[in-house]
Scaffold this motif. Structure first.
Motif, mmCIF file in Angstrom:
data_model
loop_
_atom_site.group_PDB
_atom_site.id
_atom_site.type_symbol
_atom_site.label_atom_id
_atom_site.label_comp_id
_atom_site.label_asym_id
_atom_site.label_seq_id
_atom_site.Cartn_x
_atom_site.Cartn_y
_atom_site.Cartn_z
ATOM 1 N N VAL A 148 0.886 -1.156 0.000
ATOM 2 C CA VAL A 148 0.000 0.000 0.000
ATOM 3 C C VAL A 148 0.917 1.197 0.000
ATOM 4 O O VAL A 148 1.896 1.231 0.756
ATOM 5 N N GLU A 149 0.630 2.173 -0.858
ATOM 6 C CA GLU A 149 1.525 3.322 -0.942
ATOM 7 C C GLU A 149 0.764 4.634 -0.929
ATOM 8 O O GLU A 149 -0.419 4.683 -1.258
ATOM 9 N N ILE A 150 1.478 5.678 -0.517
ATOM 10 C CA ILE A 150 0.938 7.031 -0.612
ATOM 11 C C ILE A 150 1.104 7.429 -2.074
ATOM 12 O O ILE A 150 2.229 7.536 -2.563
ATOM 13 N N SER A 151 -0.011 7.585 -2.778
ATOM 14 C CA SER A 151 0.071 7.814 -4.218
ATOM 15 C C SER A 151 0.005 9.283 -4.608
ATOM 16 O O SER A 151 0.596 9.684 -5.604
ATOM 17 N N ARG A 152 -0.728 10.109 -3.834
ATOM 18 C CA ARG A 152 -0.819 11.537 -4.139
ATOM 19 C C ARG A 152 -1.094 12.309 -2.859
ATOM 20 O O ARG A 152 -1.762 11.801 -1.964
ATOM 21 N N ILE B 158 -4.029 7.055 -0.680
ATOM 22 C CA ILE B 158 -3.243 5.831 -0.587
ATOM 23 C C ILE B 158 -3.837 4.811 -1.545
ATOM 24 O O ILE B 158 -5.041 4.765 -1.742
ATOM 25 N N THR B 159 -2.958 4.039 -2.159
ATOM 26 C CA THR B 159 -3.360 3.075 -3.178
ATOM 27 C C THR B 159 -2.850 1.688 -2.817
ATOM 28 O O THR B 159 -1.700 1.523 -2.414
ATOM 29 N N ASN B 160 -3.733 0.706 -2.960
ATOM 30 C CA ASN B 160 -3.372 -0.695 -2.811
ATOM 31 C C ASN B 160 -2.916 -1.173 -4.190
ATOM 32 O O ASN B 160 -3.722 -1.237 -5.114
ATOM 33 N N THR B 161 -1.643 -1.476 -4.334
ATOM 34 C CA THR B 161 -1.101 -1.859 -5.643
ATOM 35 C C THR B 161 -1.223 -3.363 -5.921
ATOM 36 O O THR B 161 -0.842 -3.825 -6.986
ATOM 37 N N THR B 162 -1.763 -4.115 -4.955
ATOM 38 C CA THR B 162 -1.902 -5.559 -5.150
ATOM 39 C C THR B 162 -3.312 -5.888 -5.657
ATOM 40 O O THR B 162 -4.172 -5.014 -5.728
ATOM 41 N N ARG B 163 -3.535 -7.153 -5.962
ATOM 42 C CA ARG B 163 -4.865 -7.586 -6.406
ATOM 43 C C ARG B 163 -5.781 -7.911 -5.238
ATOM 44 O O ARG B 163 -6.979 -7.989 -5.394
ATOM 45 N N GLU B 164 -5.192 -8.135 -4.063
ATOM 46 C CA GLU B 164 -5.953 -8.547 -2.880
ATOM 47 C C GLU B 164 -6.409 -7.349 -2.055
ATOM 48 O O GLU B 164 -5.664 -6.395 -1.895
ATOM 49 N N GLY B 165 -7.618 -7.451 -1.471
ATOM 50 C CA GLY B 165 -8.076 -6.427 -0.538
ATOM 51 C C GLY B 165 -7.260 -6.485 0.746
ATOM 52 O O GLY B 165 -6.771 -7.557 1.126
#
Length: 117
Positions: free
Chosen positions: A5-9, A32-39
């Protein structure tokens, strides 16, 4: 491996006058964005600034490949928008660091802007 999970903007400087209205406070946000396929459940995770202001996530699930925007002001939480319910700005317009930590206190991501004094 830790969840990605990353800080995207970050929008630290609310557009227009900083009049501390709820509208202005909510125009200050971190995504924040989850970059994986899983919740991923963010319960117990925290987002904080360099002054130590902290937002703790409640029972919030971020879907795979999804983004959540965390606003500073008041509002009703949805799947895509969370609200810190604050009456003052958190993020410094000129320079600050947003730090995202998981429920074990490990730093997951940081985003800095501006110059350090």
């Amino acid at each position: 491996m830790a969840p990605r999970v990353e800080i995207s903007r970050v929008q630290a400087d609310s557009p227009g006058r900083d009049d501390r209205s709820n509208r202005s406070l909510n125009a200050e946000w971190v995504e924040i964005t989850n970059t994986t396929r899983e919740g991923i459940n963010l319960r117990g995770w925290t987002l904080r600034d360099s002054d130590g202001n902290r937002y703790r996530f409640d029972n919030v699930r971020i879907a795979g490949r999804a983004t959540i925007r965390i606003h500073t002001g008041n509002g009703r939480d949805t799947r895509t928008d969370l609200f810190q319910d604050r009456r003052n700005y958190v993020w410094d317009n000129n320079s600050d660091t947003a730090t995202l930590r998981d429920d074990r206190g490990r730093t997951v991501d940081t985003e800095s802007w501006g110059r350090r004094r």
